[in-house]
Motif scaffolding. Sequence first.
Motif, PDB file in Angstrom:
ATOM      1  N   TYR A 556       0.827  -1.205   0.000  1.00 15.31           N
ATOM      2  CA  TYR A 556       0.000   0.000   0.000  1.00 15.31           C
ATOM      3  C   TYR A 556       0.860   1.253   0.000  1.00 15.31           C
ATOM      4  O   TYR A 556       1.981   1.265   0.511  1.00 15.31           O
ATOM      5  CB  TYR A 556      -0.935  -0.002   1.209  1.00 15.31           C
ATOM      6  N   ASP A 561      -3.641   7.112  -1.519  1.00 13.01           N
ATOM      7  CA  ASP A 561      -4.516   5.975  -1.762  1.00 13.01           C
ATOM      8  C   ASP A 561      -3.851   4.977  -2.698  1.00 13.01           C
ATOM      9  O   ASP A 561      -2.886   5.277  -3.406  1.00 13.01           O
ATOM     10  CB  ASP A 561      -5.836   6.445  -2.375  1.00 13.01           C
ATOM     11  N   ASP A 563      -2.196   1.237  -4.210  1.00 13.02           N
ATOM     12  CA  ASP A 563      -1.038   0.398  -3.940  1.00 13.02           C
ATOM     13  C   ASP A 563      -0.011   0.544  -5.042  1.00 13.02           C
ATOM     14  O   ASP A 563      -0.292   1.100  -6.112  1.00 13.02           O
ATOM     15  CB  ASP A 563      -1.445  -1.060  -3.735  1.00 13.02           C
ATOM     16  N   PRO A 590      -5.499  -5.587   0.738  1.00 10.35           N
ATOM     17  CA  PRO A 590      -5.815  -4.203   1.118  1.00 10.35           C
ATOM     18  C   PRO A 590      -5.742  -4.004   2.628  1.00 10.35           C
ATOM     19  O   PRO A 590      -6.061  -4.916   3.403  1.00 10.35           O
ATOM     20  CB  PRO A 590      -7.253  -4.024   0.618  1.00 10.35           C
ATOM     21  N   ARG A 591      -5.305  -2.827   3.045  1.00  9.62           N
ATOM     22  CA  ARG A 591      -5.206  -2.489   4.472  1.00  9.62           C
ATOM     23  C   ARG A 591      -6.338  -1.553   4.851  1.00  9.62           C
ATOM     24  O   ARG A 591      -6.678  -0.632   4.102  1.00  9.62           O
ATOM     25  CB  ARG A 591      -3.856  -1.845   4.784  1.00  9.62           C
ATOM     26  N   ALA A 621      -8.231   1.725  -1.460  1.00  7.80           N
ATOM     27  CA  ALA A 621      -7.321   0.656  -1.050  1.00  7.80           C
ATOM     28  C   ALA A 621      -6.449   0.164  -2.190  1.00  7.80           C
ATOM     29  O   ALA A 621      -5.288  -0.204  -1.976  1.00  7.80           O
ATOM     30  CB  ALA A 621      -8.122  -0.511  -0.477  1.00  7.80           C
ATOM     31  N   HIS A 667      -4.794  -5.576   8.731  1.00  9.12           N
ATOM     32  CA  HIS A 667      -4.380  -5.898   7.361  1.00  9.12           C
ATOM     33  C   HIS A 667      -4.011  -7.356   7.128  1.00  9.12           C
ATOM     34  O   HIS A 667      -3.527  -7.696   6.052  1.00  9.12           O
ATOM     35  CB  HIS A 667      -3.186  -5.016   6.962  1.00  9.12           C
TER      36      HIS A 667
END
Length: 692
Positions: A556, A561, A563, A590-591, A621, A667
């Motif tokens: 991420y 925003d 990744d 995704p976290r 994410a 996460h």
Amino acid sequence: MHAHTSHAGPKQASVASPRADTHRDDLDGLRGIAIALVVGFHIWMGRVSGGVDVFLVLSGFFFTGMLLRRVDATDTVGVGQTLRRTARRLLPTLFVVLAAVLVITAFTRPYTQWGDISAQTLASALYYQNWYLADAELSYAAPDPSVSPLQHLWSMAIQGQFYVAILLLVALWAVLTRRLRPFPRRASLLLAIAALGGLSFWYAAAGSDRHQAWNYYDSAARAWELLAGAALAVIIGGLRLPTPIRWALGAFGSAAVLSCGLLIDGANLFPGPAALFPVSAALAVILAGAGAGRLPWPNRLLASRVCTELGSLAYALYLWHWPLLIFYLAQNGKIAPGLSGGVLIIGCSLVLAVLTRQLVEAPLRLRREVADLGSARYRRAVGVAVVGVGAAVFVAAFGWQMLLRANPPHPPRELDAARYPGAATLLDEGIAQVQATMRPTVFEAAADAPAPTYDGCITPNREVRVCTYGDAEAQRAVAVVGGSHSEHWLPAFELLAREHGFRVVTYLKEGCPMTLSDQPSYAEFPFPECREWTEEVLDRLAETRPDWVFTTATRYRMHADGDEVPPEFLDVWSALSDRGLRVLAIRDTPRLRRDGVLYRAADCLAHRGTAFTCGMPRDAALDPIDPAVEPASAYPNVFPFDMSDAICRPDRCRVVEGNILIYRDEHHLTASYARSLAPEFGKRLGALTQWW
């Protein structure tokens, strides 16, 4: 944060310093400036100011000086009396703050956090909070709603441990050197302190290059800062510095204390060699005020009424400001309090510090202060109240811990696919939704982890641990390599390995995606241990030659925003390519975060959240397209694949799908959800490996 600045008699005064018969108002002022820096930097700068390091030096100086005065006056340190006196000074305010934190936690924080807060309360009350944080791998982060309201008490724990250690050291020294003449006797203590301080400094320097998250809290690494103050307490009585040197020391020390936090990122560097800056600053200020003659002007400024009044509040202000800051951020969902919020926090902290000093500290410290508060009856009442508060803190924290231990979580090892389809609900529109209790529950979530978390196959240190899962006799093998984000796919791998007959060989290290850099772009602090571990793992892989190497391909963006593929990952791909190894490069999970702040799914659900509201928009994410696809095209050995559609819906990443909780924290996938991913995961692996 508590300086032991008791007044001494004539004989005692002659030992510690030529000025020890007078109160060092300038050092009280230094404490005041240091606490102002600590509070200001915590609230508005989000970084370390160096003020705590100044406190550590002062604590070592004052406490050791007090012990030496006692030895010279009575030939003993009075271990029992010293412990009682120190406890009377430190524990009442600490218990009041801990009680307040427990009450506020109970009323404002989700009950899933009560276990951790109660554990940290016990760690703080018993002065091992630094080890608790180090063991939990909790790096000293800038304040945000996810940070513990008791994180700051690591420094109090280190000071408490030092007080006991130096007390025993000086007591032993006093007995063994009783027959020596004054000069060699004092020199022997200085030699012991210097030797211990040198070892501690070497250890801290080595630790900052290898594992800074642990090093920051390590008592052995911090000891040299306190021992520097202790060494100065031993020798300061014999120093006679010329006035110009004292003035230069005062100017340097004051300027260095004020500028430390702006010049040095202490969270990433202290207590390594960089901490020489604030430590030297504190020592310089102490030396500048020693000896006969007028104080240098910087020390006179420190001795002003404003600074000394702030210094008298330093201990209570330090204890109060951090919990108020964290609770404010949590309640308002902010990553920073802003100007008005910061002023409010400081104002409340000052009011509470004054009340604590006047109503709790002062009555219990010195009997002569009782007259200002009414009578000895009030002092006894305060003593009884503090004992009651302390007992309540221990009963509440220990009781909750015992309740949790008596009812340990039992995460599911197998779920009925009809009632708990999990990821299948996102992949097969024909699956009907069935009402069922969410599993794992919010209390089970943290424990629903893959096997390496429990069997020791993910290492917390430099050691390379190799474990085998699935069909141990199979010829085909997949090596699962990296940190916990590689590990949390293992439950799916285990199901597939047993079904299709292959070995899963793990090379896992906590917090360590494979990297060949000492400080990757995504790391908050240097972590050379990760680089060293990666290099050895690469050599092992080149020797054992698994059919495939499975690792994460993306991460991420820390400050935006979506990744990305960190450049350090490409270096690892090149290294694997050079060794002729094929790579299954999976897009990272995704976290969960809001406004840049990570949050736990279980906490959100326990705090009146839903699967939808506790989730986050998918476009916040993840990028629209797997960012690994383009760079992987330059590496014939790297095969990227993306399981995001089995975790997130087209518009939102929820925290529960098919009655299974997806995240065990902020996460990491729950083992239960990872197992529900196995069918789709198997399709992707089969297509890439051509094994089935």
